[in-house]
Write a protein that holds these residues in place. Structure first.
Motif, short mmCIF file in Angstrom:
data_model
loop_
_atom_site.label_atom_id
_atom_site.label_comp_id
_atom_site.label_asym_id
_atom_site.label_seq_id
_atom_site.Cartn_x
_atom_site.Cartn_y
_atom_site.Cartn_z
N HIS A 9 33.28 36.51 -12.78
CA HIS A 9 33.23 37.92 -12.38
C HIS A 9 33.94 38.12 -11.06
N GLN A 10 34.60 39.27 -10.93
CA GLN A 10 35.23 39.62 -9.67
C GLN A 10 34.18 40.19 -8.72
N ALA A 11 34.22 39.75 -7.47
CA ALA A 11 33.23 40.20 -6.48
C ALA A 11 33.75 41.41 -5.73
N LEU A 12 32.85 42.36 -5.47
CA LEU A 12 33.19 43.50 -4.64
C LEU A 12 33.26 43.07 -3.19
N SER A 13 34.10 43.75 -2.39
CA SER A 13 34.26 43.40 -0.99
C SER A 13 33.11 43.96 -0.16
N ARG A 14 32.63 43.17 0.82
CA ARG A 14 31.57 43.62 1.72
C ARG A 14 32.20 44.38 2.88
N ARG A 15 32.13 45.71 2.81
CA ARG A 15 32.78 46.55 3.82
C ARG A 15 31.82 47.49 4.52
N LEU A 16 30.59 47.62 4.03
CA LEU A 16 29.65 48.61 4.57
C LEU A 16 28.73 48.00 5.62
N GLY A 17 28.77 48.56 6.84
CA GLY A 17 27.84 48.18 7.88
C GLY A 17 26.62 49.09 7.86
N LEU A 18 25.76 48.96 8.88
CA LEU A 18 24.52 49.75 8.94
C LEU A 18 24.81 51.24 8.97
N THR A 19 25.77 51.65 9.80
CA THR A 19 26.09 53.08 9.91
C THR A 19 26.57 53.64 8.58
N ASP A 20 27.44 52.90 7.90
CA ASP A 20 27.92 53.35 6.60
C ASP A 20 26.79 53.44 5.58
N ALA A 21 25.91 52.42 5.57
CA ALA A 21 24.80 52.40 4.61
C ALA A 21 23.85 53.56 4.86
N VAL A 22 23.53 53.83 6.13
CA VAL A 22 22.66 54.97 6.45
C VAL A 22 23.34 56.28 6.06
N ARG A 225 16.78 47.91 7.12
CA ARG A 225 16.93 48.83 8.27
C ARG A 225 17.48 50.17 7.82
N ALA A 226 18.48 50.16 6.95
CA ALA A 226 19.08 51.41 6.49
C ALA A 226 18.07 52.25 5.70
N VAL A 227 17.30 51.60 4.83
CA VAL A 227 16.30 52.32 4.03
C VAL A 227 15.23 52.94 4.92
N THR A 228 14.75 52.18 5.92
CA THR A 228 13.73 52.69 6.84
C THR A 228 14.22 53.91 7.61
N ILE A 229 15.44 53.83 8.12
CA ILE A 229 16.01 54.95 8.89
C ILE A 229 16.15 56.18 7.99
N CYS A 230 16.68 55.99 6.80
CA CYS A 230 16.88 57.12 5.89
C CYS A 230 15.57 57.82 5.56
N LEU A 231 14.55 57.04 5.19
CA LEU A 231 13.27 57.64 4.82
C LEU A 231 12.61 58.34 6.00
N GLY A 232 12.65 57.74 7.17
CA GLY A 232 12.04 58.36 8.34
C GLY A 232 12.67 59.70 8.68
N VAL A 233 13.99 59.75 8.67
CA VAL A 233 14.70 60.99 9.01
C VAL A 233 14.41 62.07 7.97
N VAL A 234 14.52 61.73 6.70
CA VAL A 234 14.39 62.73 5.64
C VAL A 234 12.95 63.22 5.50
N LEU A 235 11.96 62.33 5.58
CA LEU A 235 10.57 62.77 5.48
C LEU A 235 10.23 63.72 6.62
N GLY A 236 10.65 63.39 7.83
CA GLY A 236 10.41 64.29 8.97
C GLY A 236 11.06 65.64 8.77
N LEU A 237 12.27 65.65 8.27
CA LEU A 237 12.98 66.92 8.05
C LEU A 237 12.31 67.75 6.97
#
Length: 419
Positions: A9-22, A225-237
């Motif tokens: 299988h061809q592998a996808l490139s790892r290009r996403l950092g924390l900021t991109d994931a969030v 870390r990305a999942v925690t940040i996303c949920l915290g921001v959205v639940l508060g909003l």
């Protein structure tokens, strides 16, 4: 570099950092949900809407915990399809993948229709189809461009929506001939559960980070870390929006609206916020559509690699090595759903399918050797997802059950004939 099963299988490139994931996670969560879901949720929960929001948020947190544990163990494209396949067996992985693809194609249609409703209500379907084609063109250029666009859109939406909340709380609007504070027939535990099912539609975007696991840099650190940040921001909003709408206009007013945030802003002390929120809705739904189509195409890619879908869909092409054929097929099905369904109906169908998807993810997390706490969280998530799913409006449950039964039959038949 980590790959999926099989050395070829061809592998996808790892290009996403924390900021991109969030950015991708927030763009998925702050899409059509924040601008349209409050109306059907208020119609079910009435004055208990805040309880429904908190319940949906709690279920999302539990699911996110299980998903993050699994994503660390299996940082590959495919999400719960991979988790179910590895932990429960291929038939359950197939069902999870089928549920994800079905539910998220419906979500993509909802995002596109939201753009059409806010831009040009009389031509909403035509606008939605055009938007899907534009998003497809962006995705075919590679993941870096959608990630940057999603990040910029999310920041703009957060600023506009927070401004709206502050204005609404500081200068409550005055309405003439307003509907009753509580919609008729709303409330009670059944209404709260149904409203939580609708609201879950607006929370589910955090899973996009997990489905992009094969493209995230340092997934063991980045994904949780990305999942925690996303949920915290959205639940508060979402809590802030619920309080602002409930205290100033009431659940009855919200339930009667098609675009409650924009319409509330238009009668506020700053009426010019109405058009701003309509623009924000278009940007948010567009950003969510970018992220969602990426996640769905990666699940199609993973299933095609295992020959659960046509293997031709697993091909990576172009300078950015993206699954172009999978993305084109996903866009085609989204367009078909746009033509066939309306906005509120597709939200219920999407919620049912995605809740089943997370039930399988929690069942997969139960099998991990992470101690009693991890198993307790997985058990709560599994039971909670199934209960909320079956308590959705019967039309959504029936349509979702039929589609998933077809997927389960195909999965079991293929598994049996390949063994």
């Amino acid at each position: 570099m980590t790959t999926s099963r099989g050395a070829g299988h061809q592998a996808l490139s790892r290009r996403l950092g924390l900021t991109d994931a969030v950015g991708i996670g927030l763009a998925s969560m702050l899409g059509a949900g924040v601008f349209v879901v409050f109306a059907p949720a208020a119609a079910r929960a009435g004055s208990l809407l805040l309880l429904a929001v908190v319940l949906a948020g709690a279920l999302a947190v539990v699911n996110a915990t299980s998903t993050a544990r699994l994503a660390i163990r299996y940082p590959r494209a495919g999400g719960a399809y991979v988790y179910g396949r590895e932990r429960l067996g291929m038939p359950w992985g197939h069902l999870a993948g089928w549920a994800f693809i079905s539910g998220k194609i419906a979500s993509c249609a909802a995002m596109a229709l939201t753009i059409g409703v806010h831009l040009l209500p009389g031509w909403s379907k035509a606008v939605a189809i055009l938007v899907v084609l534009v998003v497809l063109a962006l995705n075919l250029q590679g993941i870096e461009r959608p990630a940057r666009v999603a990040r910029a859109i999310t920041l703009a939406v957060l600023v506009v929506v927070l401004t709206f909340v502050v204005v609404l709380l500081m200068s409550p609007p005055v309405t003439a001939d307003a509907p009753p504070p509580t919609p008729p027939g709303s409330g009670g535990w059944w209404g709260v559960a149904q409203a939580a099912g609708f609201m879950f539609f607006a929370f589910a975007g955090y899973a996009r980070v997990a489905t992009l696991g094969e493209e995230v840099v340092e997934p063991r650190r980045t994904i949780p870390r990305a999942v925690t940040i996303c949920l915290g921001v959205v639940l508060g909003l979402y809590v802030l929006i619920t309080v602002a709408l409930g205290r100033t206009l009431g659940a009855g007013w919200v339930a009667a609206r098609e675009a409650p945030l924009a319409e509330a802003a238009e009668i506020s002390a700053w009426p010019w916020l109405g058009p701003m929120l309509r623009i924000a809705a278009v940007l948010a739904a567009g950003g969510a559509l970018l992220a969602l189509t990426l996640g769905v195409s990666r699940t199609v890619l993973a299933m095609a690699r295992d020959r659960r879908l046509p293997p031709v869909l697993a091909r990576l092409e172009g300078p950015h090595r993206v699954p172009r054929r999978a993305e084109i097929v996903v866009a085609g099905f989204v367009i078909v759903m746009i033509v066939l369904v309306d906005l509120r109906g597709v939200i219920g169908f999407s919620s049912f399918c995605v809740l089943v998807y997370y039930a399988i993810a929690n069942a997969s997390a139960w099998t991990l050797d992470d101690g009693w706490l991890g198993r307790a969280v997985a058990a709560v998530g599994f039971i909670g997802c199934l209960l909320v799913a079956v308590l959705l409006p019967w039309e959504s449950v029936l349509a979702g059950a039929v589609v998933l039964a077809i997927g389960a039959f195909i999965g079991w038949v293929r598994h049996t004939t390949r063994e």
